[in-house]
Write an enzyme that holds these catalytic residues in place. Structure first.
Site, short mmCIF file in Angstrom:
data_model
loop_
_atom_site.label_atom_id
_atom_site.label_comp_id
_atom_site.label_asym_id
_atom_site.label_seq_id
_atom_site.Cartn_x
_atom_site.Cartn_y
_atom_site.Cartn_z
N ASP A 8 0.87 -1.17 0.00
CA ASP A 8 0.00 0.00 0.00
C ASP A 8 0.91 1.22 0.00
O ASP A 8 2.12 1.10 -0.25
CB ASP A 8 -0.98 -0.04 1.18
CG ASP A 8 -0.29 0.09 2.54
OD1 ASP A 8 0.96 0.13 2.57
OD2 ASP A 8 -0.99 0.15 3.56
N HIS A 9 0.36 2.41 0.29
CA HIS A 9 1.17 3.63 0.30
C HIS A 9 2.29 3.56 1.33
O HIS A 9 3.40 4.01 1.09
CB HIS A 9 0.28 4.85 0.58
CG HIS A 9 -0.53 4.72 1.82
ND1 HIS A 9 -1.62 3.86 1.91
CD2 HIS A 9 -0.40 5.28 3.04
CE1 HIS A 9 -2.12 3.93 3.13
NE2 HIS A 9 -1.40 4.78 3.84
N CYS A 66 3.13 -3.51 3.92
CA CYS A 66 2.32 -2.37 4.35
C CYS A 66 3.03 -1.76 5.56
O CYS A 66 4.21 -2.03 5.77
CB CYS A 66 0.87 -2.78 4.64
SG CYS A 66 0.63 -3.93 6.00
N THR A 68 2.68 -2.31 8.79
CA THR A 68 3.03 -3.31 9.81
C THR A 68 3.15 -4.74 9.27
O THR A 68 3.62 -5.62 9.99
CB THR A 68 1.92 -3.35 10.88
OG1 THR A 68 0.69 -3.68 10.20
CG2 THR A 68 1.79 -2.02 11.59
N HIS A 99 8.62 -24.75 8.65
CA HIS A 99 7.54 -25.36 9.43
C HIS A 99 6.15 -25.14 8.85
O HIS A 99 5.28 -25.97 9.02
CB HIS A 99 7.55 -24.81 10.86
CG HIS A 99 8.70 -25.31 11.68
ND1 HIS A 99 8.75 -25.21 13.06
CD2 HIS A 99 9.87 -25.91 11.32
CE1 HIS A 99 9.88 -25.72 13.50
NE2 HIS A 99 10.59 -26.15 12.47
N ARG A 110 7.15 0.13 8.61
CA ARG A 110 7.33 1.00 9.78
C ARG A 110 8.07 0.29 10.90
O ARG A 110 8.35 0.87 11.94
CB ARG A 110 5.97 1.49 10.28
CG ARG A 110 5.30 2.44 9.28
CD ARG A 110 3.87 2.80 9.65
NE ARG A 110 3.33 3.72 8.65
CZ ARG A 110 2.03 3.88 8.41
NH1 ARG A 110 1.13 3.19 9.08
NH2 ARG A 110 1.64 4.73 7.48
N HIS A 134 5.30 -31.42 10.10
CA HIS A 134 4.75 -30.10 9.76
C HIS A 134 3.66 -30.22 8.69
O HIS A 134 2.71 -29.45 8.66
CB HIS A 134 5.87 -29.17 9.30
CG HIS A 134 6.94 -29.00 10.33
ND1 HIS A 134 6.68 -28.45 11.56
CD2 HIS A 134 8.25 -29.36 10.33
CE1 HIS A 134 7.80 -28.45 12.28
NE2 HIS A 134 8.76 -29.00 11.55
C1 RB5 Z 1 -1.72 2.44 6.64
O1 RB5 Z 1 -1.67 3.59 7.39
C2 RB5 Z 1 -1.59 1.20 7.53
O2 RB5 Z 1 -2.73 1.04 8.29
C3 RB5 Z 1 -1.32 -0.02 6.69
O3 RB5 Z 1 -0.16 0.19 5.96
C4 RB5 Z 1 -1.09 -1.32 7.43
O4 RB5 Z 1 -0.12 -1.15 8.43
C5 RB5 Z 1 -2.27 -2.04 7.89
O5 RB5 Z 1 -2.18 -3.15 8.42
#
Ligand code: RB5
Length: 147
Positions: A8-9, A66, A68, A99, A110, A134
């Protein structure tokens, strides 16, 4: 190897670095499902087609990025044929292959940097599933849930 990549962004810049490295230095073929800028988008729109490409055998593995890795892994794991693993370090990347026979690695831009992403992806792509006990556990997932 053919690898489906999406973000995503929040994951866009890390995805860009990953794609360049996978293509130019590692010699892989990349299917880039977007996003194509840092403009705010919704991660399911990019994770879903990339996951379908892996499930359908168009790509061998997937890399989804993304903020996280969590949103990407939630949607990817809803696609029949996908075992997506949200990984934070090389041990998780390796064990998700050995596994869990994971076929998509999810990363959080991030939470990790490019260096860590490279180490994880390299390990991920080079590690084989161990099978045996497994496999029995994966078959139980399939029989309990329908996939
Ligand atoms: C975007 O702000 C964020 O929510 C997305 O990239 C992701 O971390 C969602 O799980």
């Amino acid at each position: 190897m053919k690898i489906a990549v999406a973000s995503d962004h929040a994951g866009f810049l890390l995805k860009k670095e990953i794609i360049h490295w996978l293509k130019e230095e590692e010699g892989h073929q990349i299917l880039d499902f977007g996003a194509f800028s840092e403009e705010s988008v919704d991660y399911p729109d990019y994770a879903f087609p990339a996951s379908e490409a892996v499930a359908g055998g168009i790509a061998h593995f997937g890399v989804l990025v993304c903020g996280t890795g969590i949103g990407m892994s939630i949607i990817a794991n809803k696609v029949t044929g996908i075992r997506a693993a949200n990984c934070l370090n090389v041990d998780m990347a390796r064990l998700s292959r050995e596994h869990n026979n994971s076929n998509i690695i999810c990363l959080g831009s991030r939470l990790i940097d490019f260096e860590a992403a490279k180490n994880m992806i390299k390990t991920y792509l080079e590690t084989d599933f161990e099978g045996g006990r497994h496999m029995i556990r994966i078959e139980k997932i399939h029989s309990l849930t329908g996939w």
